[in-house]
Motif scaffolding. Structure first.
Motif, PDB file in Angstrom:
ATOM      1  N   ILE A  44       0.836  -1.206   0.000  1.00 41.84           N
ATOM      2  CA  ILE A  44       0.000   0.000   0.000  1.00 41.84           C
ATOM      3  C   ILE A  44       0.869   1.252   0.000  1.00 41.84           C
ATOM      4  O   ILE A  44       0.642   2.187  -0.772  1.00 41.84           O
ATOM      5  CB  ILE A  44      -0.958  -0.014   1.208  1.00 41.84           C
ATOM      6  CG1 ILE A  44      -2.004  -1.106   1.024  1.00 41.84           C
ATOM      7  CG2 ILE A  44      -1.614   1.350   1.404  1.00 41.84           C
ATOM      8  CD1 ILE A  44      -2.823  -1.383   2.261  1.00 41.84           C
ATOM      9  N   ALA A  45       1.880   1.267   0.876  1.00 46.09           N
ATOM     10  CA  ALA A  45       2.752   2.444   0.976  1.00 46.09           C
ATOM     11  C   ALA A  45       3.562   2.647  -0.294  1.00 46.09           C
ATOM     12  O   ALA A  45       3.773   3.787  -0.715  1.00 46.09           O
ATOM     13  CB  ALA A  45       3.678   2.299   2.177  1.00 46.09           C
ATOM     14  N   SER A  46       4.009   1.574  -0.934  1.00 40.92           N
ATOM     15  CA  SER A  46       4.795   1.732  -2.158  1.00 40.92           C
ATOM     16  C   SER A  46       3.943   2.268  -3.302  1.00 40.92           C
ATOM     17  O   SER A  46       4.459   2.888  -4.228  1.00 40.92           O
ATOM     18  CB  SER A  46       5.441   0.408  -2.566  1.00 40.92           C
ATOM     19  OG  SER A  46       4.456  -0.530  -2.951  1.00 40.92           O
ATOM     20  N   PHE A  47       2.642   2.068  -3.230  1.00 46.31           N
ATOM     21  CA  PHE A  47       1.742   2.627  -4.235  1.00 46.31           C
ATOM     22  C   PHE A  47       1.366   4.069  -3.889  1.00 46.31           C
ATOM     23  O   PHE A  47       1.351   4.947  -4.747  1.00 46.31           O
ATOM     24  CB  PHE A  47       0.468   1.772  -4.326  1.00 46.31           C
ATOM     25  CG  PHE A  47      -0.581   2.342  -5.237  1.00 46.31           C
ATOM     26  CD1 PHE A  47      -0.449   2.242  -6.610  1.00 46.31           C
ATOM     27  CD2 PHE A  47      -1.689   2.982  -4.714  1.00 46.31           C
ATOM     28  CE1 PHE A  47      -1.408   2.783  -7.439  1.00 46.31           C
ATOM     29  CE2 PHE A  47      -2.654   3.525  -5.542  1.00 46.31           C
ATOM     30  CZ  PHE A  47      -2.511   3.424  -6.908  1.00 46.31           C
ATOM     31  N   LEU A  48       1.069   4.328  -2.629  1.00 44.22           N
ATOM     32  CA  LEU A  48       0.497   5.598  -2.216  1.00 44.22           C
ATOM     33  C   LEU A  48       1.532   6.698  -1.946  1.00 44.22           C
ATOM     34  O   LEU A  48       1.360   7.837  -2.398  1.00 44.22           O
ATOM     35  CB  LEU A  48      -0.351   5.368  -0.963  1.00 44.22           C
ATOM     36  CG  LEU A  48      -1.213   6.507  -0.468  1.00 44.22           C
ATOM     37  CD1 LEU A  48      -2.228   6.903  -1.536  1.00 44.22           C
ATOM     38  CD2 LEU A  48      -1.922   6.107   0.804  1.00 44.22           C
ATOM     39  N   LEU A  49       2.578   6.397  -1.213  1.00 43.89           N
ATOM     40  CA  LEU A  49       3.511   7.433  -0.770  1.00 43.89           C
ATOM     41  C   LEU A  49       4.259   8.146  -1.905  1.00 43.89           C
ATOM     42  O   LEU A  49       4.391   9.369  -1.851  1.00 43.89           O
ATOM     43  CB  LEU A  49       4.496   6.868   0.255  1.00 43.89           C
ATOM     44  CG  LEU A  49       3.865   6.444   1.581  1.00 43.89           C
ATOM     45  CD1 LEU A  49       4.918   5.893   2.528  1.00 43.89           C
ATOM     46  CD2 LEU A  49       3.119   7.583   2.229  1.00 43.89           C
ATOM     47  N   PRO A  50       4.734   7.464  -2.943  1.00 43.15           N
ATOM     48  CA  PRO A  50       5.384   8.206  -4.032  1.00 43.15           C
ATOM     49  C   PRO A  50       4.430   9.170  -4.744  1.00 43.15           C
ATOM     50  O   PRO A  50       4.844  10.240  -5.190  1.00 43.15           O
ATOM     51  CB  PRO A  50       5.854   7.120  -4.997  1.00 43.15           C
ATOM     52  CG  PRO A  50       5.986   5.908  -4.166  1.00 43.15           C
ATOM     53  CD  PRO A  50       4.911   6.019  -3.127  1.00 43.15           C
ATOM     54  N   ARG A  51       3.159   8.819  -4.806  1.00 38.88           N
ATOM     55  CA  ARG A  51       2.181   9.705  -5.437  1.00 38.88           C
ATOM     56  C   ARG A  51       1.914  10.953  -4.604  1.00 38.88           C
ATOM     57  O   ARG A  51       1.472  11.968  -5.108  1.00 38.88           O
ATOM     58  CB  ARG A  51       0.887   8.950  -5.696  1.00 38.88           C
ATOM     59  CG  ARG A  51       1.026   8.016  -6.887  1.00 38.88           C
ATOM     60  CD  ARG A  51      -0.088   6.999  -6.957  1.00 38.88           C
ATOM     61  NE  ARG A  51      -0.004   6.137  -8.112  1.00 38.88           N
ATOM     62  CZ  ARG A  51       0.893   5.205  -8.316  1.00 38.88           C
ATOM     63  NH1 ARG A  51       1.858   5.031  -7.449  1.00 38.88           N
ATOM     64  NH2 ARG A  51       0.871   4.446  -9.391  1.00 38.88           N
ATOM     65  N   LEU A  52       2.199  10.851  -3.302  1.00 41.38           N
ATOM     66  CA  LEU A  52       2.047  11.997  -2.415  1.00 41.38           C
ATOM     67  C   LEU A  52       3.349  12.778  -2.255  1.00 41.38           C
ATOM     68  O   LEU A  52       3.383  13.776  -1.559  1.00 41.38           O
ATOM     69  CB  LEU A  52       1.556  11.535  -1.040  1.00 41.38           C
ATOM     70  CG  LEU A  52       0.185  10.886  -1.002  1.00 41.38           C
ATOM     71  CD1 LEU A  52      -0.112  10.350   0.393  1.00 41.38           C
ATOM     72  CD2 LEU A  52      -0.883  11.865  -1.446  1.00 41.38           C
ATOM     73  N   GLY A  53       4.421  12.304  -2.886  1.00 38.92           N
ATOM     74  CA  GLY A  53       5.694  13.006  -2.860  1.00 38.92           C
ATOM     75  C   GLY A  53       6.603  12.646  -1.703  1.00 38.92           C
ATOM     76  O   GLY A  53       7.528  13.395  -1.396  1.00 38.92           O
ATOM     77  N   PHE A  54       6.379  11.514  -1.055  1.00 38.83           N
ATOM     78  CA  PHE A  54       7.214  11.097   0.063  1.00 38.83           C
ATOM     79  C   PHE A  54       8.177  10.011  -0.376  1.00 38.83           C
ATOM     80  O   PHE A  54       7.801   9.092  -1.088  1.00 38.83           O
ATOM     81  CB  PHE A  54       6.366  10.555   1.226  1.00 38.83           C
ATOM     82  CG  PHE A  54       5.509  11.588   1.860  1.00 38.83           C
ATOM     83  CD1 PHE A  54       6.058  12.551   2.679  1.00 38.83           C
ATOM     84  CD2 PHE A  54       4.147  11.606   1.636  1.00 38.83           C
ATOM     85  CE1 PHE A  54       5.264  13.507   3.281  1.00 38.83           C
ATOM     86  CE2 PHE A  54       3.336  12.554   2.221  1.00 38.83           C
ATOM     87  CZ  PHE A  54       3.903  13.517   3.044  1.00 38.83           C
ATOM     88  N   GLY A  55       9.413  10.099   0.082  1.00 39.66           N
ATOM     89  CA  GLY A  55      10.417   9.076  -0.161  1.00 39.66           C
ATOM     90  C   GLY A  55      11.297   8.963   1.071  1.00 39.66           C
ATOM     91  O   GLY A  55      11.646   9.971   1.681  1.00 39.66           O
ATOM     92  N   PHE A  56      11.665   7.752   1.452  1.00 36.73           N
ATOM     93  CA  PHE A  56      12.421   7.544   2.680  1.00 36.73           C
ATOM     94  C   PHE A  56      13.819   7.012   2.445  1.00 36.73           C
ATOM     95  O   PHE A  56      14.508   6.702   3.395  1.00 36.73           O
ATOM     96  CB  PHE A  56      11.678   6.586   3.608  1.00 36.73           C
ATOM     97  CG  PHE A  56      10.346   7.102   4.050  1.00 36.73           C
ATOM     98  CD1 PHE A  56      10.250   8.220   4.843  1.00 36.73           C
ATOM     99  CD2 PHE A  56       9.185   6.466   3.655  1.00 36.73           C
ATOM    100  CE1 PHE A  56       9.026   8.705   5.257  1.00 36.73           C
ATOM    101  CE2 PHE A  56       7.958   6.933   4.058  1.00 36.73           C
ATOM    102  CZ  PHE A  56       7.877   8.056   4.857  1.00 36.73           C
ATOM    103  N   GLY A  57      14.251   6.853   1.216  1.00 31.31           N
ATOM    104  CA  GLY A  57      15.576   6.308   0.973  1.00 31.31           C
ATOM    105  C   GLY A  57      15.567   4.797   1.037  1.00 31.31           C
ATOM    106  O   GLY A  57      14.558   4.157   0.817  1.00 31.31           O
ATOM    107  N   GLY A  58      16.723   4.229   1.371  1.00 28.74           N
ATOM    108  CA  GLY A  58      16.836   2.780   1.397  1.00 28.74           C
ATOM    109  C   GLY A  58      17.276   2.281   2.755  1.00 28.74           C
ATOM    110  O   GLY A  58      17.518   3.044   3.681  1.00 28.74           O
ATOM    111  N   GLY A  59      17.361   0.970   2.871  1.00 38.06           N
ATOM    112  CA  GLY A  59      17.796   0.342   4.109  1.00 38.06           C
ATOM    113  C   GLY A  59      16.639  -0.253   4.883  1.00 38.06           C
ATOM    114  O   GLY A  59      15.468   0.025   4.621  1.00 38.06           O
ATOM    115  N   VAL A  60      16.994  -1.072   5.843  1.00 39.30           N
ATOM    116  CA  VAL A  60      15.991  -1.773   6.636  1.00 39.30           C
ATOM    117  C   VAL A  60      15.178  -0.811   7.510  1.00 39.30           C
ATOM    118  O   VAL A  60      13.948  -0.930   7.563  1.00 39.30           O
ATOM    119  CB  VAL A  60      16.640  -2.901   7.472  1.00 39.30           C
ATOM    120  CG1 VAL A  60      15.640  -3.535   8.420  1.00 39.30           C
ATOM    121  CG2 VAL A  60      17.229  -3.954   6.552  1.00 39.30           C
ATOM    122  N   PRO A  61      15.797   0.155   8.209  1.00 37.33           N
ATOM    123  CA  PRO A  61      14.966   1.077   9.002  1.00 37.33           C
ATOM    124  C   PRO A  61      13.955   1.844   8.146  1.00 37.33           C
ATOM    125  O   PRO A  61      12.813   2.047   8.553  1.00 37.33           O
ATOM    126  CB  PRO A  61      15.977   2.032   9.649  1.00 37.33           C
ATOM    127  CG  PRO A  61      17.252   1.267   9.665  1.00 37.33           C
ATOM    128  CD  PRO A  61      17.222   0.413   8.442  1.00 37.33           C
TER     129      PRO A  61
END
Length: 84
Positions: A44-61
């Motif tokens: 859900i987050a991988s579909f929704l968050l990029p469309r809202l302009g949010f990105g968290f980078g990479g890594g386990v955290p």
């Protein structure tokens, strides 16, 4: 996908589902339930968050944060559907 990737995905899903369960309804859903909620939350987050302009980078955290946000959204939607 290697076995390590699968293990990390299940671990992230379990942690994210557990956190989301604590935040939304106050309890976890067992190991398999937490994994399912966390993995669905990540989808859900991988579909929704990029469309809202949010990105968290990479890594386990970052993956745990990403999955937890999606899992919280999923649990809130499920709660709203149960009330209706």
């Amino acid at each position: 996908m290697g076995i390590e990737s699968l293990f990390v995905m299940l671990l992230v899903g379990a942690v994210a589902g557990w956190i989301a369960g604590k935040l939304v309804s106050g309890s976890g859903f067992g190991l398999l339930g937490n994994m399912a909620v966390g993995i669905l939350g990540a989808l859900i987050a991988s579909f929704l968050l990029p469309r809202l302009g949010f990105g968290f980078g990479g890594g386990v955290p970052s993956a745990i944060l990403h999955s937890t946000i999606g899992a919280v959204i999923l649990l809130i939607v499920i709660r709203l559907i149960k009330r209706a």
